[in-house]
Enzyme design. Structure first.
Site, short mmCIF file in Angstrom:
data_model
loop_
_atom_site.label_atom_id
_atom_site.label_comp_id
_atom_site.label_asym_id
_atom_site.label_seq_id
_atom_site.Cartn_x
_atom_site.Cartn_y
_atom_site.Cartn_z
N GLY A 206 6.04 5.69 3.97
CA GLY A 206 5.47 5.11 4.91
C GLY A 206 4.21 4.32 4.81
O GLY A 206 3.55 3.83 5.76
N THR A 207 3.81 4.29 3.52
CA THR A 207 2.57 3.56 3.23
C THR A 207 2.37 2.13 3.86
O THR A 207 1.28 1.75 4.32
CB THR A 207 1.91 3.62 1.87
N CYS A 209 4.34 0.67 6.30
CA CYS A 209 4.47 0.52 7.71
C CYS A 209 3.03 0.79 8.22
O CYS A 209 2.43 0.12 9.04
CB CYS A 209 5.51 1.75 8.09
N1 LIG Z 1 0.20 5.72 -5.33
C1 LIG Z 1 -0.75 4.69 -4.53
N2 LIG Z 1 -2.05 4.81 -4.73
C2 LIG Z 1 -2.88 4.24 -4.23
N3 LIG Z 1 -2.61 3.35 -3.25
C3 LIG Z 1 -1.29 3.06 -2.97
C4 LIG Z 1 -0.15 3.96 -3.73
N4 LIG Z 1 1.11 3.51 -3.19
C5 LIG Z 1 0.68 2.61 -2.31
N5 LIG Z 1 -0.58 2.39 -2.27
C6 LIG Z 1 -1.26 1.21 -1.37
O1 LIG Z 1 -0.49 1.47 0.09
C7 LIG Z 1 -0.17 0.27 0.72
C8 LIG Z 1 1.07 0.13 1.00
O2 LIG Z 1 1.78 -0.48 -0.30
P1 LIG Z 1 3.12 -0.37 -0.70
O3 LIG Z 1 3.28 -1.31 -1.78
O4 LIG Z 1 3.53 1.04 -1.16
O5 LIG Z 1 3.96 -0.75 0.60
P2 LIG Z 1 5.35 -0.60 0.83
O6 LIG Z 1 6.29 -0.54 -0.47
O7 LIG Z 1 5.82 -1.58 1.93
O8 LIG Z 1 5.39 0.96 1.59
P3 LIG Z 1 6.74 1.76 2.10
O9 LIG Z 1 6.78 2.77 0.79
O10 LIG Z 1 6.26 2.26 3.27
O11 LIG Z 1 8.10 0.96 1.91
C9 LIG Z 1 -1.13 -0.64 -0.07
O12 LIG Z 1 -2.43 -0.95 0.04
C10 LIG Z 1 -1.01 -0.06 -1.78
O13 LIG Z 1 -1.92 -0.48 -2.23
C1 LIG Z 2 12.73 2.56 9.97
C2 LIG Z 2 12.14 2.40 8.60
N1 LIG Z 2 11.14 1.24 8.62
C3 LIG Z 2 10.58 0.98 7.57
C4 LIG Z 2 10.50 1.89 6.23
C5 LIG Z 2 9.83 1.40 5.11
O1 LIG Z 2 9.48 2.32 4.33
C6 LIG Z 2 11.52 3.00 6.25
N2 LIG Z 2 11.74 3.80 5.37
N3 LIG Z 2 12.18 3.29 7.69
#
Ligand SMILES: Nc1ncnc2c1ncn2[C@@H]1O[C@H](COP(=O)(O)OP(=O)(O)OP(=O)(O)O)[C@@H](O)[C@H]1O
Ligand SMILES: Cc1ncc(CO)c(N)n1
Length: 277
Positions: A206-207, A209
């Site tokens: 969820g980071t 979102c």
């Molecule tokens: N392990 C980590 N340590 C520090 N910051 C992180 C870490 N993982 C993600 N982030 C930060 O969290 C935010 C979301 O980035 P990320 O690339 O994980 O998005 P995402 O892949 O769309 O997320 P999701 O896992 O919800 O699909 C960014 O600011 C990223 O730098």
């Molecule tokens: C419903 C939903 N939206 C976005 C993401 C992206 O992390 C997820 N895992 N599930």
């Protein structure tokens, strides 16, 4: 108080999607509203089923909100199909929200596909030209621009290609990089790099979102894009540092750490009950 709307999918485990967005709005002092595009059967280990909401019901939810309530900002997440994406684009063309953050959700943290290829084309051709900011992670940015991204230099190149698709800002999130978690913001002229040390944890569900929702409320409050992203990144960092080890896979971030000031379930909070006649 600002009124924020998320148009996204539901995550039954509560860590991502609509649930993450509403928690983020609440934690940052906003009033959250939701239009559900798809219901996912999901937990910390993966997505086991998806039920897409009919596009006319997606549109009816959007109309119900906009016809009654002043919306200060909209965040778009999982759109699932091209028909749903077109219904959302039709509505955004009518309501033209002042702040529109598009998170082109394609794959969950656990690796499940959440968006059809045709829907990506709708996002690129119809939603990006309306967007204040688009917030792809690295695999999403690679898919959108057709180029591999291995470092910050290639993040910049990808941001320029995506920037040409019409959004005000492109934020490429670096959570999928190996050695750090640097994010890159591009406004059509300049690049801003947000340096972030990598936190070694598996609780990152969820980071993506959460950061896009935090940017949405921050910009709705009047912050400029650089400040909005910087503050949102701090919010998500605190959430990751205090992530919740629930479930067998990628646990969620702690959305309310700063409000509750503890993630330790053994800390007891004392309440005094005063009875009044
Ligand atoms: N392990 C980590 N340590 C520090 N910051 C992180 C870490 N993982 C993600 N982030 C930060 O969290 C935010 C979301 O980035 P990320 O690339 O994980 O998005 P995402 O892949 O769309 O997320 P999701 O896992 O919800 O699909 C960014 O600011 C990223 O730098
Ligand atoms: C419903 C939903 N939206 C976005 C993401 C992206 O992390 C997820 N895992 N599930």
């Amino acid at each position: 108080m600002k009124n924020l709307l998320t148009i996204a999918g539901s995550d039954s485990s509560g860590g991502a999607g609509i649930q993450a967005d509403l928690k983020t709005f609440a934690a940052n002092g906003g009033y959250g509203m939701s239009v559900i595009t798809a219901v996912t059967a999901q937990n910390t280990t993966g997505v086991s089923a998806v039920h897409n909401i009919p596009p006319e019901i997606v549109r009816a939810q959007i109309d119900a909100v906009f016809n009654d309530i002043n919306v200060d900002g909209v965040k778009i997440g999982m759109l699932s199909t091209a028909d749903i994406a077109n219904a959302v684009a039709d509505a955004m063309e009518v309501y033209k929200p002042r702040i529109l953050i598009v998170d082109p959700v394609m794959v969950s943290t656990s690796g499940s596909k959440l968006l059809s290829d045709e829907a990506v084309e709708v996002i690129k051709n119809r939603l990006l030209p309306l967007a204040t900011m688009v917030t792809p992670n690295i695999p999403e940015a690679e898919y959108m621009c057709g180029q591999e991204i291995k470092n910050i230099h290639e993040m910049g190149q990808a941001a320029q290609i995506i920037g040409d698709m019409g959004p005000g800002y492109v934020l490429i999130k670096g959570g999928h990089l190996k050695e750090n978690a640097n994010d890159l913001l591009y406004n059509g002229r300049t690049m801003t790099i947000f340096e972030g040390g990598r936190i070694h944890t598996q609780n990152t569900h969820g980071t993506g979102c959460s950061i896009s929702s935090a940017i949405c409320i921050n910009m709705a409050k009047g912050m400029d894009a650089v400040l909005a992203v910087g503050e949102a990144k701090k919010y998500v960092k605190t959430g990751i540092e205090n992530g919740l080890s629930i479930g067998k896979g990628n646990g969620p971030i702690h959305h309310f750490y700063d409000l509750w000031k503890t993630s330790d379930p053994n800390v007891e909070i004392e309440f005094k009950c005063i009875e009044k006649e």
